[in-house]
Design an enzyme around this catalytic site. Structure first.
Site, PDB file in Angstrom:
ATOM      1  CD  GLN A 134      -2.277   1.123   2.775  1.00 57.01           C
ATOM      2  OE1 GLN A 134      -1.790   0.754   3.937  1.00 57.01           O
ATOM      3  NE2 GLN A 134      -3.582   1.740   2.940  1.00 57.01           N
ATOM      4  N   GLY A 135       0.726   2.010  -1.023  1.00 59.26           N
ATOM      5  CA  GLY A 135       1.747   3.351  -1.216  1.00 59.26           C
ATOM      6  C   GLY A 135       0.645   4.460  -0.948  1.00 59.26           C
ATOM      7  CE1 TYR A 136      -3.992   3.722  -0.564  1.00 57.53           C
ATOM      8  CE2 TYR A 136      -5.099   4.763   1.405  1.00 57.53           C
ATOM      9  CZ  TYR A 136      -5.186   4.208   0.391  1.00 57.53           C
ATOM     10  OH  TYR A 136      -6.173   3.759  -0.183  1.00 57.53           O
ATOM     11  CB  SER A 137       2.237   6.945   4.736  1.00 58.20           C
ATOM     12  OG  SER A 137       1.282   6.304   5.352  1.00 58.20           O
ATOM     13  CD  GLU A 144      -3.507  10.060  19.334  1.00 53.57           C
ATOM     14  OE1 GLU A 144      -3.323   9.281  18.322  1.00 53.57           O
ATOM     15  OE2 GLU A 144      -3.034   9.706  20.520  1.00 53.57           O
ATOM     16  CB  SER A 147       3.444  -2.856   5.375  1.00 50.03           C
ATOM     17  OG  SER A 147       3.121  -2.063   6.532  1.00 50.03           O
ATOM     18  CD  GLU A 160      -4.759   0.367   6.377  1.00 45.23           C
ATOM     19  OE1 GLU A 160      -5.029   1.199   5.517  1.00 45.23           O
ATOM     20  OE2 GLU A 160      -3.395   0.130   6.570  1.00 45.23           O
TER      21      GLU A 160
HETATM   22  C1  LIG Z   1       3.346  -0.588  11.557  1.00 49.57           C
HETATM   23  C2  LIG Z   1       2.977   0.102  10.546  1.00 49.57           C
HETATM   24  C3  LIG Z   1       2.665  -0.086   9.067  1.00 49.57           C
HETATM   25  C4  LIG Z   1       2.415   0.804   8.407  1.00 49.57           C
HETATM   26  N1  LIG Z   1       2.084   0.376   6.991  1.00 49.57           N
HETATM   27  C5  LIG Z   1       1.670   1.285   6.057  1.00 49.57           C
HETATM   28  C6  LIG Z   1       1.699   1.015   4.696  1.00 49.57           C
HETATM   29  O1  LIG Z   1       1.647  -0.211   4.174  1.00 49.57           O
HETATM   30  N2  LIG Z   1       1.592   1.868   3.694  1.00 49.57           N
HETATM   31  C7  LIG Z   1       1.358   3.104   4.045  1.00 49.57           C
HETATM   32  O2  LIG Z   1       1.037   4.124   3.427  1.00 49.57           O
HETATM   33  N3  LIG Z   1       1.436   3.456   5.326  1.00 49.57           N
HETATM   34  C8  LIG Z   1       1.591   2.841   6.455  1.00 49.57           C
HETATM   35  N4  LIG Z   1       2.033   3.154   7.666  1.00 49.57           N
HETATM   36  C9  LIG Z   1       1.923   4.464   7.910  1.00 49.57           C
HETATM   37  C10 LIG Z   1       0.654   4.980   8.800  1.00 49.57           C
HETATM   38  O3  LIG Z   1      -0.647   5.190   7.870  1.00 49.57           O
HETATM   39  C11 LIG Z   1       0.900   6.539   9.431  1.00 49.57           C
HETATM   40  O4  LIG Z   1       2.002   6.092  10.171  1.00 49.57           O
HETATM   41  C12 LIG Z   1      -0.021   6.953   9.989  1.00 49.57           C
HETATM   42  O5  LIG Z   1      -1.078   7.484   9.204  1.00 49.57           O
HETATM   43  C13 LIG Z   1       0.232   8.261  10.948  1.00 49.57           C
HETATM   44  O6  LIG Z   1       0.824   9.201  10.139  1.00 49.57           O
HETATM   45  P1  LIG Z   1       2.408   9.699  10.569  1.00 49.57           P
HETATM   46  O7  LIG Z   1       3.285   8.647  10.984  1.00 49.57           O
HETATM   47  O8  LIG Z   1       2.848  10.742   9.340  1.00 49.57           O
HETATM   48  O9  LIG Z   1       1.991  10.356  11.764  1.00 49.57           O
HETATM   49  P2  LIG Z   1       1.571  11.996  11.974  1.00 49.57           P
HETATM   50  O10 LIG Z   1       0.523  12.329  10.853  1.00 49.57           O
HETATM   51  O11 LIG Z   1       2.635  12.870  11.856  1.00 49.57           O
HETATM   52  O12 LIG Z   1       1.070  12.238  13.423  1.00 49.57           O
HETATM   53  C14 LIG Z   1       1.826  12.364  14.506  1.00 49.57           C
HETATM   54  C15 LIG Z   1       0.998  12.257  15.887  1.00 49.57           C
HETATM   55  O13 LIG Z   1       0.150  13.664  15.723  1.00 49.57           O
HETATM   56  C16 LIG Z   1      -1.125  13.080  15.889  1.00 49.57           C
HETATM   57  N5  LIG Z   1      -2.130  13.875  15.061  1.00 49.57           N
HETATM   58  C17 LIG Z   1      -1.960  14.123  13.637  1.00 49.57           C
HETATM   59  N6  LIG Z   1      -3.043  14.567  13.313  1.00 49.57           N
HETATM   60  C18 LIG Z   1      -3.847  14.953  14.417  1.00 49.57           C
HETATM   61  C19 LIG Z   1      -4.998  15.510  14.554  1.00 49.57           C
HETATM   62  N7  LIG Z   1      -5.790  16.125  13.398  1.00 49.57           N
HETATM   63  N8  LIG Z   1      -5.799  15.589  15.649  1.00 49.57           N
HETATM   64  C20 LIG Z   1      -5.067  14.866  16.905  1.00 49.57           C
HETATM   65  N9  LIG Z   1      -3.780  14.194  16.450  1.00 49.57           N
HETATM   66  C21 LIG Z   1      -3.240  14.342  15.456  1.00 49.57           C
HETATM   67  C22 LIG Z   1      -1.301  11.578  15.739  1.00 49.57           C
HETATM   68  O14 LIG Z   1      -2.162  10.968  16.203  1.00 49.57           O
HETATM   69  C23 LIG Z   1       0.114  11.033  16.115  1.00 49.57           C
HETATM   70  O15 LIG Z   1       0.161  10.893  17.415  1.00 49.57           O
HETATM   71  C24 LIG Z   1       2.339   2.206   8.734  1.00 49.57           C
HETATM   72  C25 LIG Z   1       2.399   2.599   9.930  1.00 49.57           C
HETATM   73  C26 LIG Z   1       2.750   1.501  10.901  1.00 49.57           C
HETATM   74  C27 LIG Z   1       3.251   2.137  12.340  1.00 49.57           C
END
Ligand SMILES: Cc1cc2nc3c(=O)[nH]c(=O)nc-3n(C[C@H](O)[C@H](O)[C@H](O)COP(=O)(O)OP(=O)(O)OC[C@H]3O[C@@H](n4cnc5c(N)ncnc54)[C@H](O)[C@@H]3O)c2cc1C
Length: 388
Positions: free
Chosen positions: A131-134, A373, A166, A248
């Site tokens: 999954q290429g989202y983040s 959150e 992942s 998901e």
């Molecule tokens: C084990 C694992 C597997 C993953 N696999 C994939 C994958 O296969 N493909 C993919 O694309 N991504 C994947 N991800 C990424 C995942 O989707 C992101 O880590 C997640 O969406 C959070 O984004 P971020 O890490 O940029 O954190 P940030 O968005 O930077 O958030 C940092 C902190 O700020 C808080 N926060 C942010 N915005 C708000 C808000 N509006 N209100 C309150 N709190 C807020 C968050 O809750 C968090 O605590 C994976 C992550 C993990 C841990």
């Protein structure tokens, strides 16, 4: 005999005849999962046979249409099959992002050709998806993604970077969000599919706190993506992306039916009558198991409601948020039950630090697929109707 009872008898007989004995033993951890794909190394001949047999019958995806590699079963038949698999403790034959995420999105938004091309390969476990989202600056605020696509007529040239992808280094294909219009935010995103072997795609594993490297940084340098692999319309990918996320989230929240904590605790700490002398721990485990049972009923109810009326929608955030917090609590208690043994990292006694590594892995549960959150925000706005 009702049709459903006749189906139960048929499924029971088929499973008895076709599920190998070793595929009826509990999985010890992720190492026992069958992910399928071009490069997957099967753990045993039985694991391969079980996938092939279930895939040929379409029972890796029992309710998908037979034309697209599924079993063509009704929702009720699908439930009966799941019951019968549970009865003999059959392992899930295939763990797959294709099944959990891409499949439902393609069934809803894909063209007939796209479904014919991709769904049967997912069902048979031939192609593994990631999954290429983040992106480095687009996680919770996913719509800020910047991976850019240049329109070249019948194809796009894609440049940019994904992160936390992942199993990107193990996957065969990727479903990916790209920016096809830089002047608007949500309305400039498209949803595309491409082969990870396309020139210009590269991956770099990232190590997790649990010691493994289940995800990667993924780079795209002038990657050619044919427009026939655009799902839905150009610039309308956000709708597909959100729909996929509900699947998901429901799946991350649903951790299956794990071994009861009380049983694990009795094995480790029980006295000669199997009682737990520590009353505080007894209380915590009982409370957790009541919560886990209630959550399981809620999941069942939500699945039935979704079958009757369509999508989980925002309720997937309830399942994701609560299910993952519950799983984290479960692993905290497992650590407690195991005492100092829980911190052994390597060696046979601890099955290579299974308890510690699994505990650390759960920390990511409330981040992946959208943080707790963010789920709470969705619940507040879309379910409770609170103002932003
Ligand atoms: C084990 C694992 C597997 C993953 N696999 C994939 C994958 O296969 N493909 C993919 O694309 N991504 C994947 N991800 C990424 C995942 O989707 C992101 O880590 C997640 O969406 C959070 O984004 P971020 O890490 O940029 O954190 P940030 O968005 O930077 O958030 C940092 C902190 O700020 C808080 N926060 C942010 N915005 C708000 C808000 N509006 N209100 C309150 N709190 C807020 C968050 O809750 C968090 O605590 C994976 C992550 C993990 C841990």
């Amino acid at each position: 005999m009702s049709d459903l009872e006749a189906f139960r008898a048929e499924a029971r007989e088929w499973l008895e005849a076709n599920c190998p004995a070793s595929m009826r033993t509990p999985m010890k951890g992720e190492a026992d999962f069958c992910w399928g794909g071009r490069n997957f190394i099967f753990q045993s001949d039985d694991q391969k046979l079980w996938l092939e047999r279930m895939g040929a019958k379409g029972w890796t995806v029992p309710t998908w249409p037979a034309e697209y590699g599924g079993g063509g079963l009704s929702k009720d038949e699908g439930k009966v099959l799941a019951d019968e698999m549970r009865r003999i403790k059959a392992r899930v034959p295939l763990v797959s992002f294709g099944i959990w995420m891409l499949g439902p999105a393609l069934l809803k938004f894909g063209t007939h050709e796209q479904k014919l091309e991709h769904l049967p390969k997912i069902a048979r476990g031939e192609i593994r998806w990631c999954q290429g989202y983040s992106e480095p600056n687009a996680g919770s605020d996913l719509a800020s993604l910047a991976t850019k696509a240049e329109d070249k007529g019948d194809h796009y040239i894609v440049n940019g970077q994904k992160i936390w992808t992942s199993y990107a280094d193990k996957a065969d294909w990727i479903f990916c969000l790209i920016r096809t219009d830089t002047t608007v935010k949500h309305e400039g995103i498209s949803f595309v599919l491409f082969d990870m072997q396309t020139p210009g795609v590269s991956t770099k594993p990232i190590k997790l706190i649990s010691g493994s490297s289940p995800f990667c940084e993924t780079f795209f340098d002038d990657v050619k993506v044919l427009k026939e692999n655009l799902v839905g319309e150009e610039n309308k990918g956000w709708t597909i992306a959100k729909y996929l996320l509900t699947h998901e989230r429901s799946n991350i929240g649903d951790m299956g039916v794990p071994t009861p904590l009380s049983m694990l605790a009795k094995q480790k700490l029980g006295d000669k009558d199997g009682q737990l002398p520590d009353s505080m721990l007894r209380h915590q485990i009982a409370e957790h198991e009541i919560d886990a049972a209630s959550f399981m009923f809620t999941l069942e109810r939500a699945k039935d409601a979704a079958k009757a009326g369509g999508d989980q929608g925002a309720f997937s955030s309830v399942l994701k948020g609560y299910g993952t917090e519950l799983n984290k609590e479960r692993h905290e208690l497992i650590v407690k039950v195991n005492g100092s043994d829980a911190f052994e990292w390597e060696g046979q006694f601890s099955n290579n630090g299974e308890v510690a590594r699994s505990w650390l892995r759960t920390k990511g549960n409330s981040i992946e697929g959208g943080t707790t959150e963010v789920q709470l925000n969705i619940i507040a706005k879309r379910i409770l109707g609170l103002p932003s």
